[in-house]
Design an enzyme around this catalytic site. Structure first.
Site, PDB file in Angstrom:
ATOM      1  N   ASP A 187      63.121  42.190  47.255  1.00 10.62           N
ATOM      2  CA  ASP A 187      63.796  41.320  48.210  1.00 10.62           C
ATOM      3  C   ASP A 187      63.394  41.765  49.618  1.00 10.62           C
ATOM      4  OD1 ASP A 187      65.318  39.344  49.378  1.00 10.62           O
ATOM      5  OD2 ASP A 187      66.999  39.604  48.018  1.00 10.62           O
TER       6      ASP A 187
HETATM    7  C1  BGC Z   1      67.338  36.886  50.097  1.00 10.96           C
HETATM    8  C2  BGC Z   1      66.437  36.250  49.083  1.00 10.96           C
HETATM    9  C3  BGC Z   1      65.399  35.409  49.751  1.00 10.96           C
HETATM   10  C4  BGC Z   1      64.633  36.261  50.742  1.00 10.96           C
HETATM   11  C5  BGC Z   1      63.539  35.495  51.449  1.00 10.96           C
HETATM   12  C6  BGC Z   1      66.556  37.584  51.176  1.00 10.96           C
HETATM   13  O1  BGC Z   1      67.373  38.031  52.194  1.00 10.96           O
HETATM   14  O2  BGC Z   1      68.210  37.798  49.456  1.00 10.96           O
HETATM   15  O3  BGC Z   1      67.198  35.467  48.197  1.00 10.96           O
HETATM   16  O4  BGC Z   1      64.541  34.842  48.806  1.00 10.96           O
HETATM   17  O5  BGC Z   1      65.537  36.753  51.709  1.00 10.96           O
HETATM   18  O6  BGC Z   1      64.049  34.547  52.276  1.00 10.96           O
END
Ligand code: BGC
Length: 799
Positions: free
Chosen positions: A317
């Site tokens: 993530d």
């Molecule tokens: C979120 C993800 C997301 C990623 C990219 C993160 O903060 O937890 O779900 O895909 O950002 O935007």
């Protein structure tokens, strides 16, 4: 969490359809073709030209892809390999800062860059100017729409219609891929029983069976049978794993759970999505049983690869590898890179490469990887494995054969096309859940003369899309209704009843996360409108920023003074109904007890207002069912229908059992619940009295429309097994079907069950089918039929 350096492009103006950039993209495509045909750089390029001749990458067999990838690996330097593992976002609106990184082979993929011209320019830098001409792949959170916005995922889940959900995702795939996006960071398949957690809006609710069906449908919707097709996206299942159970519902918080709970309740949608062919898996921010998931080998390798045979790429993530230090799990950036990579984390998301002095460095793989390799702290085999997954993803996505899949022409023909908008309306229609309807308050007469539409969400185009509007979406206030074609409730009611006088009053001076209708100064106008109207539609809920990521709440009440607004309207004595727009189950006991009618619309998307009007006026008979329980109060949380039995089952008439002194155990509205304008009856339940642990068997029941209008019910089958080595839920969903019935019509519903429905995962994470007695129920809610009736019940024995 660190600043989201890549998110500065959120306000980016929409793409330009400039002639020159179009020509540049065309030239780039020509150049790559020439490179491929000239045989440079070697077999990989020959592979590419072969693919071109045969149209799409899918024409390549697994072994051809593997051979091409191996060849490329043989040509890559260590730095280029680590480059493929890095995913960067743009720091400038056009992504121009990514161009040198692409040329130097320092990144393998990009997130959050939108606009086909921007994407093609960066792609051109990688394809034309990097040493090995390896294309990039462009990813984005495409959660419930790209330009045509569908209801938020919790709303989509309320339809209990996986086939339609799959269609939504193919629409999103078409629109996003037209713009050059080739990879979505969705579906979010995290089960949650805790509505304090803001991200429940992104998922399918509390149940693993429903969640699994929806997870698989979403993967298929995005990817089709071959995601190299230009109108498809590679899907990512996230956030692996257990992310939906943070302690106290607080975002990013610790998760601690038994193996059997992990396997029975939280992992099934992941498994279903892996089995459906999901291209990639994103690990979650949280720790699970003491190990941060970004560096959790048990999840990323043992379960995902060894047990489930997942062959795709894994991705961290957002900046989560670096966060291993903040956990106190890694001693420094190098240690973080080592821990993540060796645990099975292939791609590091949202890196900042070439950061100037004084700025944080998120690109731990690129920064520290080569040294770790030299020191023997990671092996070349581990590095090659990670790179192999990334290159394979790009082959499967068709990036080598067709690196420029988006185009201005595709954008023009796909975005908000009539077919897409009509799909959004159908899903919004199906996602509405009628929670209460007393005394025939709904439907409204289509010839009502004076209608007041009141409340902060009555005419709020942007909030009604929910928190996950994609980057690049045109959020200029002036464009929401014209360019983006968003239909608010006020618009929908006007269109549905054109001869009515419709008065729209917000009532709240502000409606933001910080001030969600705290002032009552505007209530007078709202109440006056209600006084003057034949009926008032009150549209209340949460500002969209109150749900989604980093949006946990300790109160689940309607925020601000919205309840007071409704109470003042109720005090006029004039008819009114309440429409809710929110991203999580709310605590609404006053409304449940007092409002004549309550319609849960979630955040219903582009066509939300039309869909609300469809249901209010009875053009559409509501058929949505809750995918998540609505608690009576926040003290009941976490709450779900599929809890384990206790030795002192709930008995509200005595004290010494598992209950509260000050609230009942059942939620306000349970999982699976939702009303219709008609009524349904159930009869003739038939199941074998004894079944074996192999093979399948059938359960049938008749469902009848006992009312006077056509309607669709969601028939639900639940099981419970007793006498097991590990306690089984008091009920668990194991089948559901949407059944459309004319008034008076009956249909026989057949469920086919087998060992996969009867067994469970034990405390070693092994699936076992254990002989024992079963209870079986059929009805249209987890409470049986409606709120209280037990539904049809029978028993059988598994031997
Ligand atoms: C979120 C993800 C997301 C990623 C990219 C993160 O903060 O937890 O779900 O895909 O950002 O935007």
């Amino acid at each position: 969490m660190a600043e989201r350096i890549a998110r500065v492009v959120r306000e980016e103006p929409r793409r330009s359809f400039g002639f020159l950039i179009g020509v540049a993209a065309l030239l780039a495509a020509t150049v790559v073709l020439v490179i491929g045909l000239s045989g440079t750089p070697g077999a990989a390029a020959r592979g590419r030209s072969a693919q071109r001749a045969g149209a799409r990458t899918a024409a390549l067999s697994q072994s051809q892809i593997s051979a091409n990838v191996d060849h490329l690996l043989g040509e890559m330097t260590v730095a280029e390999k680590f480059g493929q593992l890095e995913q960067a976002g743009p720091g400038t609106p056009t992504g121009s800062d990514l161009i040198p990184l692409a040329e130097q082979g320092k990144i393998g993929s990009v997130l959050d860059l939108t606009g086909v011209d921007n994407i093609n320019a960066v792609q051109q830098a990688a394809v034309n100017n990097s040493r090995l001409h390896i294309p990039l792949i462009f990813g984005l959170d495409v959660i419930h729409g790209y330009r045509t916005m569908f209801p938020v995922p919790l709303g989509e889940a309320s339809s209990w219609d996986p086939a339609l959900i799959s269609t939504d995702e193919s629409v999103s795939a078409d629109e996003a891929s037209a713009d050059g996006i080739k990879w979505t960071f969705n579906p979010m398949v995290d089960i949650s029983r805790d509505p304090r957690w803001g991200r429940v809006v992104e998922g399918a609710g509390e149940d693993p069976f429903l969640g699994s069906a929806i997870a698989a449908a979403k993967v298929t919707g995005y990817q089709g049978s071959d995601f190299s097709a230009p109108d498809r996206l590679a899907a990512t299942i996230k956030h692996f794993g257990g992310y939906g159970a943070p302690v106290a519902g607080r975002e990013y918080n610790t998760v601690d759970m038994s193996t059997q709970q992990l396997f029975n309740d939280y992992l099934p949608p992941y498994k279903a999505a892996v089995d459906a062919g999901a291209a990639t898996v994103m690990s979650s921010f949280n720790s699970l049983n003491g190990v941060p998931n970004t560096a959790n080998p048990y999840l990323l390798t043992t379960i995902l690869r060894d047990e489930w045979g997942f062959g795709g790429a894994t991705i961290s993530d957002y900046q989560a590898v670096q966060e291993l230090e903040a956990f106190g799990y890694a001693s420094d950036g190098a240690d973080a890179a080592r821990l993540a990579l060796t645990a099975g984390e292939n791609i590091e998301m949202a890196v900042q490469i070439g950061a100037t002095a004084g700025q944080p460095v998120y690109s731990t793989y690129e920064q520290y990887g080569p040294q770790l390799l030299k020191e023997g702290k990671i092996t070349m085999t581990q590095l090659n494995d990670a790179v192999r997954h990334v290159l394979t993803l790009k082959y499967l996505a068709g990036m080598f054969s067709n690196p420029y899949q988006g185009s201005d022409a595709r954008v023009a023909s796909s975005e908000l096309s009539p077919a897409h908008v009509s799909a959004a309306r159908q899903m919004a229609d199906e996602s509405m859940v009628l929670l209460k309807n007393s005394g025939g308050a709904l439907p409204l007469s289509p010839s009502t003369a004076n209608i007041a539409v009141v409340g902060p969400l009555a005419d709020d185009a942007l909030n009604q899309l929910g928190p996950d509007v994609p980057i690049g979406y045109d959020t200029n206030a002036a464009d929401l209704k014209s360019t983006d074609k968003i239909v608010t409730v006020a618009d929908g009611i006007k269109a549905a009843d054109p001869s009515a006088t419709v008065t729209t009053v917000n009532g709240c001076t502000t409606f933001t996360v910080d001030d969600p209708c705290n002032e009552t100064g505007g209530f007078g106008a709202a109440v006056a409108a209600a006084q003057a109207a034949d009926v008032t539609v009150v549209v209340v809920g949460e500002p969209s920023g109150m749900s989604g990521e980093a949006s946990s709440r300790t109160s689940l009440d309607l925020p601000g003074q919205q309840l007071a607004l409704i109470q003042q309207i109720a005090a006029t004595g004039k008819p009114y109904v309440v429409v809710l727009m929110n991203g999580r189950p709310l605590t609404i006991p006053w409304l449940a007890n007092n409002a004549p009618a309550l319609l849960e619309a979630w955040y219903p998307g582009t066509e939300g207002g039309d869909a609300v009007a469809d249901v209010l006026f009875g053009k559409v008979n509501p058929s949505g069912k809750l995918p998540m329980s609505f608690p009576v109060n926040v003290g009941q949380v976490p709450v779900s229908y599929n809890e384990l039995p206790t030795g002192r089952p709930y008995d509200p008439t005595s004290k010494w059992n598992s209950r509260y002194l000050d609230a009942p155990n059942p939620p306000q509205y349970p999982f699976g619940y939702g009303l219709s304008y008609t009524t349904f009856g159930f009869s003739n339940l038939s199941a074998p009295t004894s079944v074996s642990s192999t093979g399948t068997f059938h359960v049938t029941a008749d469902v009848t429309n006992t009312g006077s209008v056509a309607g669709t019910d969601v028939v639900q089958l639940y099981l419970h097994e007793s006498d097991t080595s590990i306690l089984q839920p008091v009920k668990k969903l194991e089948g559901f079907q949407r059944v459309a019935l004319a008034p008076g019509q009956s249909k026989t519903v057949t469920f086919t069950l087998g060992p996969q429905n009867l067994g469970y995962y034990n405390d070693q994470g092994q699936f076992v089918v254990q002989p024992g007695p079963f209870d079986l129920w059929v009805g249209d809610s987890s409470a049986g039929v409606g709120l209280n009736s037990p539904g049809l019940h029978t028993t059988f024995t598994l031997s």
